[in-house]
Write a protein that holds these residues in place. Structure first.
Motif, PDB file in Angstrom:
ATOM      1  N   GLN A 137       0.828  -1.207   0.000  1.00 53.09           N
ATOM      2  CA  GLN A 137       0.000   0.000   0.000  1.00 53.09           C
ATOM      3  C   GLN A 137       0.860   1.254   0.000  1.00 53.09           C
ATOM      4  OE1 GLN A 137      -2.075   0.666   3.783  1.00 53.09           O
ATOM      5  NE2 GLN A 137      -0.741  -0.861   4.760  1.00 53.09           N
ATOM      6  N   LEU A 138       0.308   2.330  -0.541  1.00 51.12           N
ATOM      7  CA  LEU A 138       0.945   3.632  -0.471  1.00 51.12           C
ATOM      8  C   LEU A 138       0.604   4.228   0.885  1.00 51.12           C
ATOM      9  CD1 LEU A 138       2.483   5.957  -1.917  1.00 51.12           C
ATOM     10  CD2 LEU A 138       0.232   6.813  -2.665  1.00 51.12           C
ATOM     11  N   ALA A 139       1.632   4.512   1.672  1.00 51.66           N
ATOM     12  CA  ALA A 139       1.391   5.011   3.035  1.00 51.66           C
ATOM     13  C   ALA A 139       2.614   5.793   3.518  1.00 51.66           C
ATOM     14  CB  ALA A 139       1.107   3.838   3.973  1.00 51.66           C
ATOM     15  N   MET A 140       2.460   6.451   4.659  1.00 58.27           N
ATOM     16  CA  MET A 140       3.591   7.139   5.248  1.00 58.27           C
ATOM     17  C   MET A 140       4.652   6.129   5.673  1.00 58.27           C
ATOM     18  SD  MET A 140       2.319  10.399   7.472  1.00 58.27           S
ATOM     19  CE  MET A 140       1.572   9.397   8.756  1.00 58.27           C
ATOM     20  N   PHE A 141       5.897   6.523   5.541  1.00 56.88           N
ATOM     21  CA  PHE A 141       7.002   5.619   5.830  1.00 56.88           C
ATOM     22  C   PHE A 141       6.934   5.067   7.250  1.00 56.88           C
ATOM     23  CE2 PHE A 141      11.292   5.197   7.688  1.00 56.88           C
ATOM     24  CZ  PHE A 141      11.731   4.091   6.968  1.00 56.88           C
ATOM     25  N   ASN A 142       6.568   5.906   8.222  1.00 65.70           N
ATOM     26  CA  ASN A 142       6.597   5.427   9.611  1.00 65.70           C
ATOM     27  C   ASN A 142       5.494   4.419   9.918  1.00 65.70           C
ATOM     28  OD1 ASN A 142       4.420   7.183   9.697  1.00 65.70           O
ATOM     29  ND2 ASN A 142       5.005   8.129  11.643  1.00 65.70           N
TER      30      ASN A 142
END
Length: 380
Positions: A165-170
């Motif tokens: 999924q495309l998501a924030m790295f953290n």
């Protein structure tokens, strides 16, 4: 026949072994016997001390070794935790190393005082450390936690498997812990991560306190009600609680950005390394044990660094790198157009990763861009 050397006469005659001979031994004889007794007692005492010292050292070693928790970063699960064991996976000192340094914002246990206990754990700070094969240089590159990336499929910390999924790295850390963060970095960079070191809030504080504090320098005084950081202008030796606030503060220190905060974290890391080399800790067994005890309790590593011997070898490798040859920067980024509060990796980021993979110095244009971006603000 009577024995001439037995009986009362003999005992009074001064013959060897008689009471008279023992009672009236010469001063020289008494001195010899005294010295012999002292030597015997001293030898026994030294033997006892040597055994006690060896037992004490062995106990201390076992205590430190058993403190270390490990997580497998190169299997599907990547979530099993064990203590002790492991050898340095890089094989020889001639191998370049890529190490992921993760500061977790877990609220478990004593960390609950820093936020919602039900918010889960994320990677509050992530630094990619590349140590050159010749040990003459190293690069520390911070990865913005709000970078939008493709997080690969990972085994979830609570069980099950996530989808790409495309998501924030953290978010990778909250999905599958250190193993998922490693997989994400490897996916976006093309690098192989050899090792990982994870420390949480409480562990970070305890390490700083064990060191006796770390000096930080501010251009102006700061009073931040959000992080509870209150420091005067100039240089102050901060304790663990103050240090944690210093590296986490965003809204009333610096430009208020996550990018600016990463630069401060790198400065603190550099100051901490300086402190260890100059405050006598490395030459004082008691101080060193205190720091090692705090550090080993605070760290979660991959199995390759999961022993005191392996960590000592790793530290020895790092110590070979001249301090002036450690380059600090932020992985090049650009604004993420769909959301002004997020960023994404810039094309120059791949140049940085390529240089690490080929064990070359960071390109000058990448350093220039990183320095320029350090002056910009992200609201993420």
């Amino acid at each position: 026949m009577d024995d001439q050397t037995s009986g009362p006469a003999a005992r009074e005659s001064g013959a060897p072994g008689s009471r008279r001979s023992r009672r009236h031994a010469s001063p020289a004889d008494r001195g010899f016997m005294t010295r012999r007794r002292v030597v015997a007692i001293s030898a026994t005492s030294l033997s006892v001390l040597a055994v006690a010292g060896a037992v004490g050292l062995w106990t201390a070693y076992n205590n430190l070794n058993s403190n270390i928790k490990t997580v497998d970063i190169h299997t599907e699960s990547g979530t099993g935790v064990a203590a002790g064991g492991g050898t340095l996976a890089t094989g020889t000192q001639h191998d370049a190393m890529n190490v992921l340094l993760i500061g977790s914002d877990s609220r478990d246990g004593d960390n609950g005082q820093y936020g919602d206990k039900n918010s889960g754990a994320r990677s509050d700070t992530t630094m990619l450390l590349h140590v050159a094969a010749d040990r003459k240089s190293a690069t520390v590159a911070s990865i913005p936690r709000d970078t939008m990336v493709q997080v690969p499929s990972c085994t979830k910390t609570g069980g099950g498997v996530s989808t790409t999924q495309l998501a924030m790295f953290n978010s990778a850390y909250s999905t599958g812990g250190a193993a998922c963060t490693v997989r994400t970095v490897e996916a976006v960079s093309g690098l192989t991560i050899d090792h990982v070191l994870v420390v949480d809030f409480t562990g970070f504080k305890n390490i700083v306190d064990a060191m006796g504090g770390v000096p930080v320098t501010l251009d102006k005084a700061v009073d931040d009600p959000d992080s509870h950081l209150n420091l005067p202008a100039g240089t102050t030796v901060v304790n663990g609680e103050q240090a944690l606030a210093f590296v986490r503060a965003r809204h009333n220190l610096g430009d208020g950005s996550d990018i600016g905060r990463m630069s401060r974290q790198q400065q603190f890391l550099n100051a901490a390394l300086d402190t260890l080399n100059t405050n006598g800790t490395l030459d004082d067994p008691k101080k060193l044990y205190k720091v090692l005890d705090a550090a080993t309790k605070a760290l979660t590593t991959d199995p390759g660094l999961g022993s005191l011997n392996a960590l000592a070898d790793f530290a020895s490798d790092l110590k070979q790198v001249p301090r002036q040859n450690i380059t600090y920067l932020t992985v090049p980024w650009e604004w993420y157009q769909p959301d002004p509060n997020r960023v994404q990796l810039a094309p120059k980021a791949q140049e940085l990763f390529d240089a690490m993979r080929q064990d070359r110095t960071v390109p000058v244009d990448v350093l220039a861009l990183s320095a320029k971006q350090g002056q910009q603000t992200t609201a993420g």
